[in-house]
Scaffold this motif. Sequence first.
Motif, short mmCIF file in Angstrom:
data_model
loop_
_atom_site.label_atom_id
_atom_site.label_comp_id
_atom_site.label_asym_id
_atom_site.label_seq_id
_atom_site.Cartn_x
_atom_site.Cartn_y
_atom_site.Cartn_z
N ASN A 43 24.64 40.39 -3.09
CA ASN A 43 25.18 40.42 -1.74
C ASN A 43 24.51 39.40 -0.84
O ASN A 43 25.16 38.66 -0.12
N TYR A 44 23.20 39.42 -0.92
CA TYR A 44 22.42 38.53 -0.07
C TYR A 44 22.76 37.08 -0.37
O TYR A 44 23.00 36.28 0.53
N ILE A 45 22.80 36.75 -1.65
CA ILE A 45 23.09 35.37 -2.03
C ILE A 45 24.49 34.97 -1.57
O ILE A 45 24.68 33.89 -1.01
N ASN A 55 1.02 37.92 -3.27
CA ASN A 55 1.63 38.33 -2.01
C ASN A 55 1.53 37.25 -0.94
O ASN A 55 2.42 37.10 -0.11
N ALA A 56 0.40 36.53 -0.98
CA ALA A 56 0.22 35.49 0.03
C ALA A 56 1.20 34.34 -0.18
O ALA A 56 1.56 33.64 0.77
N LEU A 57 1.66 34.16 -1.41
CA LEU A 57 2.53 33.01 -1.68
C LEU A 57 3.96 33.21 -1.20
O LEU A 57 4.71 32.26 -1.07
N ILE A 58 4.31 34.48 -0.91
CA ILE A 58 5.71 34.74 -0.53
C ILE A 58 6.14 33.91 0.68
O ILE A 58 7.14 33.18 0.61
N PRO A 59 5.39 33.97 1.81
CA PRO A 59 5.83 33.14 2.94
C PRO A 59 5.74 31.64 2.65
O PRO A 59 6.46 30.85 3.28
N VAL A 60 4.88 31.27 1.71
CA VAL A 60 4.73 29.84 1.42
C VAL A 60 6.05 29.28 0.88
O VAL A 60 6.41 28.14 1.14
N ILE A 61 6.77 30.13 0.13
CA ILE A 61 8.05 29.66 -0.42
C ILE A 61 9.03 29.30 0.69
O ILE A 61 9.73 28.29 0.60
N THR A 62 9.05 30.10 1.77
CA THR A 62 9.98 29.79 2.87
C THR A 62 9.74 28.42 3.43
O THR A 62 10.68 27.71 3.78
N SER A 76 22.12 13.19 3.72
CA SER A 76 20.81 13.85 3.57
C SER A 76 20.84 15.27 4.10
O SER A 76 20.17 16.15 3.55
N SER A 77 21.61 15.51 5.17
CA SER A 77 21.67 16.88 5.68
C SER A 77 22.29 17.81 4.66
O SER A 77 21.86 18.96 4.51
N MET A 78 23.30 17.31 3.95
CA MET A 78 23.94 18.15 2.93
C MET A 78 22.94 18.51 1.83
O MET A 78 22.87 19.64 1.38
N ILE A 79 22.16 17.51 1.41
CA ILE A 79 21.14 17.79 0.40
C ILE A 79 20.17 18.85 0.91
O ILE A 79 19.81 19.80 0.21
N LEU A 80 19.79 18.73 2.17
CA LEU A 80 18.84 19.67 2.74
C LEU A 80 19.40 21.08 2.78
O LEU A 80 18.70 22.05 2.51
N ILE A 81 20.69 21.20 3.13
CA ILE A 81 21.29 22.53 3.19
C ILE A 81 21.23 23.18 1.82
O ILE A 81 20.84 24.34 1.68
N VAL A 82 21.60 22.43 0.81
CA VAL A 82 21.58 22.97 -0.55
C VAL A 82 20.14 23.33 -0.94
O VAL A 82 19.86 24.40 -1.48
N GLY A 83 19.20 22.42 -0.59
CA GLY A 83 17.79 22.69 -0.88
C GLY A 83 17.30 23.97 -0.23
O GLY A 83 16.64 24.80 -0.85
N ASN A 84 17.69 24.14 1.04
CA ASN A 84 17.28 25.35 1.75
C ASN A 84 17.88 26.60 1.14
O ASN A 84 17.24 27.65 1.11
N LEU A 85 19.11 26.48 0.65
CA LEU A 85 19.76 27.62 0.02
C LEU A 85 18.97 28.04 -1.21
O LEU A 85 18.67 29.22 -1.41
N VAL A 86 18.59 27.04 -2.02
CA VAL A 86 17.82 27.34 -3.23
C VAL A 86 16.52 28.06 -2.85
O VAL A 86 16.15 29.07 -3.45
N VAL A 87 15.86 27.55 -1.81
CA VAL A 87 14.60 28.16 -1.37
C VAL A 87 14.83 29.61 -0.93
O VAL A 87 14.10 30.52 -1.31
N ASP A 88 15.90 29.83 -0.15
CA ASP A 88 16.18 31.17 0.34
C ASP A 88 16.45 32.14 -0.81
O ASP A 88 15.99 33.29 -0.79
N VAL A 89 17.20 31.67 -1.78
CA VAL A 89 17.52 32.54 -2.91
C VAL A 89 16.25 32.87 -3.69
O VAL A 89 15.99 34.04 -4.04
N LEU A 90 15.43 31.87 -3.92
CA LEU A 90 14.15 32.10 -4.59
C LEU A 90 13.34 33.14 -3.83
O LEU A 90 12.77 34.06 -4.41
N TYR A 91 13.34 32.98 -2.52
CA TYR A 91 12.58 33.87 -1.65
C TYR A 91 13.05 35.31 -1.83
O TYR A 91 12.25 36.24 -1.96
#
Lengths: 354, 326
Positions: free
Chosen positions: A3-5, A274-281, A329-344
Amino acid sequence: MTNYIIRRVMIIPILMAGISMLIFAMLSLLTPYERAALYVTDIPKRQGAIEGIIEKYGLDDPIYVQYWRWMVGQKDEDTGEVTGGVLRGDLGWSKVGKSTVAEVIARRLPATAELAIWSAIPLIGLAVWMGIKAAVNHDKFVDQILRLAAIAGWSIPTFVFGLLLLLKFYSDLDLFPPGRLSIGMNEFIQSDAFIQYTKLHTLDALLNLRFDVFKDAIRHLVLPVVTLSVVSWAFLLRVTRSSMLDTLRQDYITTARAKGLPESKVISRHAVPNALIPVITVGGLTLIGLFNGVVITETIFNIKGIGSFLAQAAVALDVVSVLGLTLFSSMILIVGNLVVDVLYSIVDPRIRLD
Amino acid sequence: MTFGYVFKKLIKNPIAFIGLLLLLGFIIMAVWAPVFAPVPENARDPYMIPRDGFSAVPVPPNEDHILGTTEGQYDIFYGIIWGSRTAFRIGVVITLFTTLMGIMVGSVAAYYGGWIDEVLMRITEIFQTFPFLLTAITLTSVLQAVYGRGEAGALIYSAKILAFLTFGHSLAEKINPIQLTILTGMISIIMFGWMTIARVTRGNILTVKNYEYAIAAETIGAKNLRILFRHLMPNAIFPVLVIASMNIGSYVLTFAALSFLGLGAQRGYADWGQMISFARNWIPSLAEYSHIVIYPGMAILLFVLAWNLVGDALRDILDPRMRGTK
């Protein structure tokens, strides 16, 4: 989880639409004549020819009509040929690159990608490791030094740092030259003896089993990689440090200590994960930082990538190229951020619930 | 949390103290610039660095030029001293505007909530998706193309207001073309620099909104804007101002990068980034002419470092989780 993804993925079109509107708003500040470069490669010099182009491509139509045409392209009534259209990958004609913006991107992306990949990987490991070290030794000497180094790294302008590195290691010691390859090597990789699979020189060299090429490529990469990483390194170090400090104050850490676990286990098993969790964001933010740095780094080190092209086009006021590259570049960034969010969301179960 | 309390804590923190000292040094440099580096008698604009000849080759430090000259014989010492004024002007004016924009967006979003909040925060997010320096470069080149035509309408007025605040330029006069390129850079940084402030303001107001006094004000029938400005803002604003002051360093850094690329200040203007841009032509022989990078580079580094040192300490002081710990 799923759902989140799905929810995250659904935001993407909204973001992309917003970004494209913003870019188009900037484009619309240009005259119809300048905007003609969105559709045609060559503006004829004949009298009245410009008016013809403006009329043909509707460059003085209402703004929303033009926006739509910019997105999906313009169909020629006579030939049935479609020109323009961001959604079709057509970003217009680049005056400075003397080809379409899309071709410029395709030609220059490998150099940038190689630089970014080599920068991102060691950067993350080193910064996280140092951040943890600093937090564990909170307010001790190591912490103070690392903190100071991080602030200094955060404050030094990329171009000053890069030039200082060139001053010492190229001009003075002649160890690490600018560019991507030495002249001889460059000729060699263009020849038939060398197959360019990916156009990433280091990877191609390994695939061709040519370690001399690999060594030469690395020699050219050292300084730009260090220059590009330093700002993001400082940023990541700071985030890791403060997140680790936070974690070390939690009750479960006290519990772990109270039940007699050795300190090293408390740190490695209970605190670090646990400390690494926010680092991923902030990984996403680091990506943005790299994009900023690429423009300056490539310019200084004479690397023919997307960043140095953007700088050239901007100085030459080739706005169509500049905006096309920014959109890309913005499009690449959006996709990159999505990957990060999903990982998170995979790492931190709390995120999925809200 | 008052100004006095924060200041006392700052002085006690050795790192912040160094930062404050550095800032003081730069302020002295900027205020007494004409004393440290007297303006030549026939100069038309004190911000244009005086030249000693027209030779392209930089000259290392000597008796006449204590920090040497850069390409085109621009005096580096003069440029660094007068450049401190440029840095303060640019940093402060940009910060003023981004802070105002951020506070406006953030407080409206937080106070009204609902769809207004949703829309404003989505817009903020879109602006944040762009890499800061990239958009600054992009918008600067667009604006320079537009201003270059000289028929920009509303845009010219925004540049004039900025020119008035930055250079004390009269609103009636035509903008000096030398200053125009600086102004376009500033506008670009302002347009893409307000988002952090907006987010922090929103977060803070959301916190104080639920305190009893805010609810009390609502119960006695106070108007929306009155609650926002009289009750919420004063209590939410202090941390925002601190972040704003920390931003000055990063704005100056971004502007220096623009100048370095040839988009900010023009050739010969007393601006640190512009001075370093000459070094791009001398990379193979930098070891011989190291002074053209090192001195202006030190000026930028120390200026930004000063703000960041103070900012870092301020964050520790203001972070409630840090209070009570050492």
